[in-house]
Design a protein around this motif. Structure first.
Motif, PDB file in Angstrom:
ATOM      1  N   ASP A 114       0.959  -1.281  -0.026  1.00 40.25           N
ATOM      2  CA  ASP A 114       0.025  -0.059   0.063  1.00 40.25           C
ATOM      3  C   ASP A 114       0.726   1.323   0.007  1.00 40.25           C
ATOM      4  O   ASP A 114       2.125   1.200   0.524  1.00 40.25           O
ATOM      5  N   LEU A 115       0.305   2.352  -0.526  1.00 40.28           N
ATOM      6  CA  LEU A 115       1.019   3.593  -0.430  1.00 40.28           C
ATOM      7  C   LEU A 115       1.594   4.057   1.014  1.00 40.28           C
ATOM      8  O   LEU A 115       1.116   4.061   1.741  1.00 40.28           O
ATOM      9  N   GLY A 116       2.765   4.400   0.889  1.00 40.45           N
ATOM     10  CA  GLY A 116       3.466   4.669   2.113  1.00 40.45           C
ATOM     11  C   GLY A 116       3.898   3.435   2.893  1.00 40.45           C
ATOM     12  O   GLY A 116       4.525   3.754   4.134  1.00 40.45           O
ATOM     13  N   ALA A 117       3.694   2.298   2.602  1.00 40.35           N
ATOM     14  CA  ALA A 117       4.119   1.105   3.409  1.00 40.35           C
ATOM     15  C   ALA A 117       5.731   0.853   3.252  1.00 40.35           C
ATOM     16  O   ALA A 117       6.183   0.953   2.089  1.00 40.35           O
ATOM     17  N   LYS A 118       6.176   0.765   4.625  1.00 37.51           N
ATOM     18  CA  LYS A 118       7.677   0.795   4.534  1.00 37.51           C
ATOM     19  C   LYS A 118       7.823  -0.582   5.141  1.00 37.51           C
ATOM     20  O   LYS A 118       8.437  -0.891   6.405  1.00 37.51           O
ATOM     21  N   LEU A 119       7.559  -1.440   4.391  1.00 37.56           N
ATOM     22  CA  LEU A 119       7.968  -3.083   4.659  1.00 37.56           C
ATOM     23  C   LEU A 119       8.319  -3.950   3.715  1.00 37.56           C
ATOM     24  O   LEU A 119       8.303  -3.401   2.528  1.00 37.56           O
ATOM     25  N   SER A 120       8.820  -5.217   3.938  1.00 35.38           N
ATOM     26  CA  SER A 120       9.456  -5.898   3.228  1.00 35.38           C
ATOM     27  C   SER A 120       8.572  -7.371   3.235  1.00 35.38           C
ATOM     28  O   SER A 120       8.385  -7.679   4.345  1.00 35.38           O
ATOM     29  N   VAL A 121       7.907  -7.888   2.233  1.00 33.33           N
ATOM     30  CA  VAL A 121       7.108  -9.024   2.414  1.00 33.33           C
ATOM     31  C   VAL A 121       7.713 -10.151   1.454  1.00 33.33           C
ATOM     32  O   VAL A 121       7.903 -10.002   0.358  1.00 33.33           O
ATOM     33  N   LYS A 122       7.799 -11.402   2.211  1.00 32.82           N
ATOM     34  CA  LYS A 122       8.396 -12.680   1.506  1.00 32.82           C
ATOM     35  C   LYS A 122       7.781 -13.738   1.589  1.00 32.82           C
ATOM     36  O   LYS A 122       6.964 -13.961   2.644  1.00 32.82           O
ATOM     37  N   VAL A 123       7.220 -14.576   0.474  1.00 31.82           N
ATOM     38  CA  VAL A 123       6.255 -15.720   0.832  1.00 31.82           C
ATOM     39  C   VAL A 123       6.935 -16.788   0.313  1.00 31.82           C
ATOM     40  O   VAL A 123       7.675 -17.095  -0.732  1.00 31.82           O
ATOM     41  N   TRP A 124       6.673 -17.856   1.121  1.00 24.55           N
ATOM     42  CA  TRP A 124       7.502 -19.144   1.067  1.00 24.55           C
ATOM     43  C   TRP A 124       6.386 -20.192   1.076  1.00 24.55           C
ATOM     44  O   TRP A 124       6.059 -20.355   2.314  1.00 24.55           O
ATOM     45  N   PRO A 125       6.529 -21.192   0.217  1.00 21.92           N
ATOM     46  CA  PRO A 125       6.969 -20.949  -1.296  1.00 21.92           C
ATOM     47  C   PRO A 125       6.038 -20.011  -1.908  1.00 21.92           C
ATOM     48  O   PRO A 125       4.741 -19.701  -1.577  1.00 21.92           O
ATOM     49  N   SER A 126       6.467 -19.424  -3.065  1.00 22.54           N
ATOM     50  CA  SER A 126       5.964 -18.465  -3.799  1.00 22.54           C
ATOM     51  C   SER A 126       4.855 -18.810  -4.692  1.00 22.54           C
ATOM     52  O   SER A 126       4.213 -18.339  -5.228  1.00 22.54           O
ATOM     53  N   VAL A 127       5.031 -20.137  -5.063  1.00 14.85           N
ATOM     54  CA  VAL A 127       4.116 -20.866  -6.068  1.00 14.85           C
ATOM     55  C   VAL A 127       3.416 -22.153  -5.121  1.00 14.85           C
ATOM     56  O   VAL A 127       4.256 -22.893  -4.516  1.00 14.85           O
ATOM     57  N   LEU A 128       2.142 -22.221  -5.280  1.00 17.61           N
ATOM     58  CA  LEU A 128       1.518 -23.533  -4.619  1.00 17.61           C
ATOM     59  C   LEU A 128       0.996 -24.097  -5.845  1.00 17.61           C
ATOM     60  O   LEU A 128      -0.106 -23.709  -6.933  1.00 17.61           O
ATOM     61  N   SER A 129       1.348 -25.634  -6.059  1.00 14.03           N
ATOM     62  CA  SER A 129       0.979 -26.277  -7.175  1.00 14.03           C
ATOM     63  C   SER A 129      -0.016 -27.336  -6.432  1.00 14.03           C
ATOM     64  O   SER A 129       0.395 -28.211  -5.543  1.00 14.03           O
ATOM     65  N   PHE A 130      -1.287 -27.656  -6.830  1.00 16.90           N
ATOM     66  CA  PHE A 130      -2.380 -28.507  -6.503  1.00 16.90           C
ATOM     67  C   PHE A 130      -2.489 -29.521  -7.485  1.00 16.90           C
ATOM     68  O   PHE A 130      -2.884 -29.400  -8.490  1.00 16.90           O
ATOM     69  N   LYS A 131      -2.707 -30.688  -7.068  1.00 17.72           N
ATOM     70  CA  LYS A 131      -2.967 -31.870  -8.008  1.00 17.72           C
ATOM     71  C   LYS A 131      -4.417 -32.235  -8.044  1.00 17.72           C
ATOM     72  O   LYS A 131      -4.924 -32.616  -8.992  1.00 17.72           O
ATOM     73  N   ARG A 132      -5.239 -31.865  -6.765  1.00 14.51           N
ATOM     74  CA  ARG A 132      -6.676 -32.523  -6.735  1.00 14.51           C
ATOM     75  C   ARG A 132      -7.376 -31.292  -5.929  1.00 14.51           C
ATOM     76  O   ARG A 132      -6.698 -30.523  -5.282  1.00 14.51           O
ATOM     77  N   VAL A 133      -8.638 -31.300  -6.197  1.00 12.49           N
ATOM     78  CA  VAL A 133      -9.553 -30.555  -5.370  1.00 12.49           C
ATOM     79  C   VAL A 133      -9.736 -31.052  -3.897  1.00 12.49           C
ATOM     80  O   VAL A 133      -9.489 -32.263  -3.487  1.00 12.49           O
ATOM     81  N   ASN A 134      -9.494 -30.092  -2.857  1.00 11.60           N
ATOM     82  CA  ASN A 134      -9.649 -30.280  -1.408  1.00 11.60           C
ATOM     83  C   ASN A 134      -8.125 -30.539  -0.839  1.00 11.60           C
ATOM     84  O   ASN A 134      -8.047 -30.948   0.296  1.00 11.60           O
ATOM     85  N   GLU A 135      -7.159 -30.476  -1.823  1.00 11.93           N
ATOM     86  CA  GLU A 135      -5.661 -30.695  -1.339  1.00 11.93           C
ATOM     87  C   GLU A 135      -5.620 -29.247  -0.477  1.00 11.93           C
ATOM     88  O   GLU A 135      -5.776 -28.188  -0.843  1.00 11.93           O
ATOM     89  N   LYS A 136      -4.629 -29.491   0.540  1.00 14.60           N
ATOM     90  CA  LYS A 136      -4.247 -28.424   1.517  1.00 14.60           C
ATOM     91  C   LYS A 136      -2.720 -28.270   1.303  1.00 14.60           C
ATOM     92  O   LYS A 136      -2.079 -29.301   1.190  1.00 14.60           O
ATOM     93  N   GLN A 137      -2.441 -26.953   1.367  1.00 16.05           N
ATOM     94  CA  GLN A 137      -1.116 -26.648   1.090  1.00 16.05           C
ATOM     95  C   GLN A 137      -0.578 -25.213   2.103  1.00 16.05           C
ATOM     96  O   GLN A 137      -1.629 -24.664   2.208  1.00 16.05           O
ATOM     97  N   SER A 138       0.434 -25.267   2.809  1.00 15.19           N
ATOM     98  CA  SER A 138       0.841 -24.415   3.701  1.00 15.19           C
ATOM     99  C   SER A 138       1.985 -23.518   3.201  1.00 15.19           C
ATOM    100  O   SER A 138       2.654 -24.051   2.255  1.00 15.19           O
ATOM    101  N   PHE A 139       2.018 -22.325   3.695  1.00 14.03           N
ATOM    102  CA  PHE A 139       2.952 -21.321   3.221  1.00 14.03           C
ATOM    103  C   PHE A 139       3.262 -20.532   4.614  1.00 14.03           C
ATOM    104  O   PHE A 139       2.590 -20.390   5.356  1.00 14.03           O
ATOM    105  N   THR A 140       4.153 -19.899   4.220  1.00 18.77           N
ATOM    106  CA  THR A 140       4.646 -18.722   5.203  1.00 18.77           C
ATOM    107  C   THR A 140       4.795 -17.504   4.756  1.00 18.77           C
ATOM    108  O   THR A 140       5.387 -17.247   3.734  1.00 18.77           O
ATOM    109  N   VAL A 141       4.354 -16.423   5.337  1.00 20.35           N
ATOM    110  CA  VAL A 141       4.641 -14.879   5.172  1.00 20.35           C
ATOM    111  C   VAL A 141       5.434 -14.347   5.986  1.00 20.35           C
ATOM    112  O   VAL A 141       5.330 -14.387   7.406  1.00 20.35           O
ATOM    113  N   THR A 142       6.839 -13.711   5.530  1.00 21.30           N
ATOM    114  CA  THR A 142       7.649 -13.061   6.695  1.00 21.30           C
ATOM    115  C   THR A 142       7.504 -11.637   6.219  1.00 21.30           C
ATOM    116  O   THR A 142       7.974 -11.259   4.995  1.00 21.30           O
TER     117      THR A 142
END
Length: 176
Positions: A114-142
């Motif tokens: 957002d305008l004026g935001a002074k932060l750095s945001v990293k997402v890991w993993p940055s890509v989520l690949s799903f093989k099926r419906v109802n599959e769950k995957q986790s990620f971390t935002v720093t």
């Protein structure tokens, strides 16, 4: 206040929530799910007593098997109160999404500050690949940064997109 005023930062609190799109709501792509055990772990993290947990859960026995930090409750929004004025910070959020879109789908993350935001945001993993419906995957935002202004949150948006669905999560850090 006019967002073009010097010193004014646009944050998630500077505008309304918008309108619900009922057609898009039928086919959300990804969802953040919570169940009773998630809520109990969250309340355990807030140090609720066993007696209070029994009343809330409507159960005779409730055991704290784990404690969830409030910022790690599996919901779309992510917010954290930063301790320390004019200091550096790093905050980590853990989330899990469930694919309700199509099988064999890939979602790429995008961060919009957002305008004026002074932060750095990293997402890991940055890509989520799903093989099926109802599959769950986790990620971390720093989220990291420094010198937050008193009573003026910094915010960003995490958008997961597969080209059809755009799943937006709000990220806010603040000091009071």
């Amino acid at each position: 206040m006019n967002p073009n005023t010097p010193g004014f930062a646009s944050t998630e609190f500077a505008y309304g929530a918008g309108h619900v799109d009922p057609i898009a709501a039928i086919n959300p792509g990804l969802v953040y799910e919570l169940d009773k055990t998630d809520h109990i772990a969250f309340l355990c993290g807030l140090n609720y007593t066993s007696k209070t947990l029994q009343l809330i859960a409507c159960e005779a026995v409730v055991t704290c098997r784990g404690k969830t930090l409030p910022r790690n409750l599996n919901r779309p929004s992510m917010s954290a109160k930063i301790n320390g004025y004019n200091s550096s910070y790093t905050v980590t959020f853990k989330r899990t999404v469930t694919n309700l879109g199509t099988p064999n789908s890939t979602y790429k993350s995008k961060i919009v500050l957002d305008l004026g935001a002074k932060l750095s945001v990293k997402v890991w993993p940055s890509v989520l690949s799903f093989k099926r419906v109802n599959e769950k995957q986790s990620f971390t935002v720093t989220v990291s940064g420094n010198n937050l202004k008193l009573n003026l949150p910094s915010s960003a948006n995490l958008i997961w997109s597969d080209g059809t669905h755009n799943v937006r999560s709000v990220i806010v850090v603040y000091i009071t």
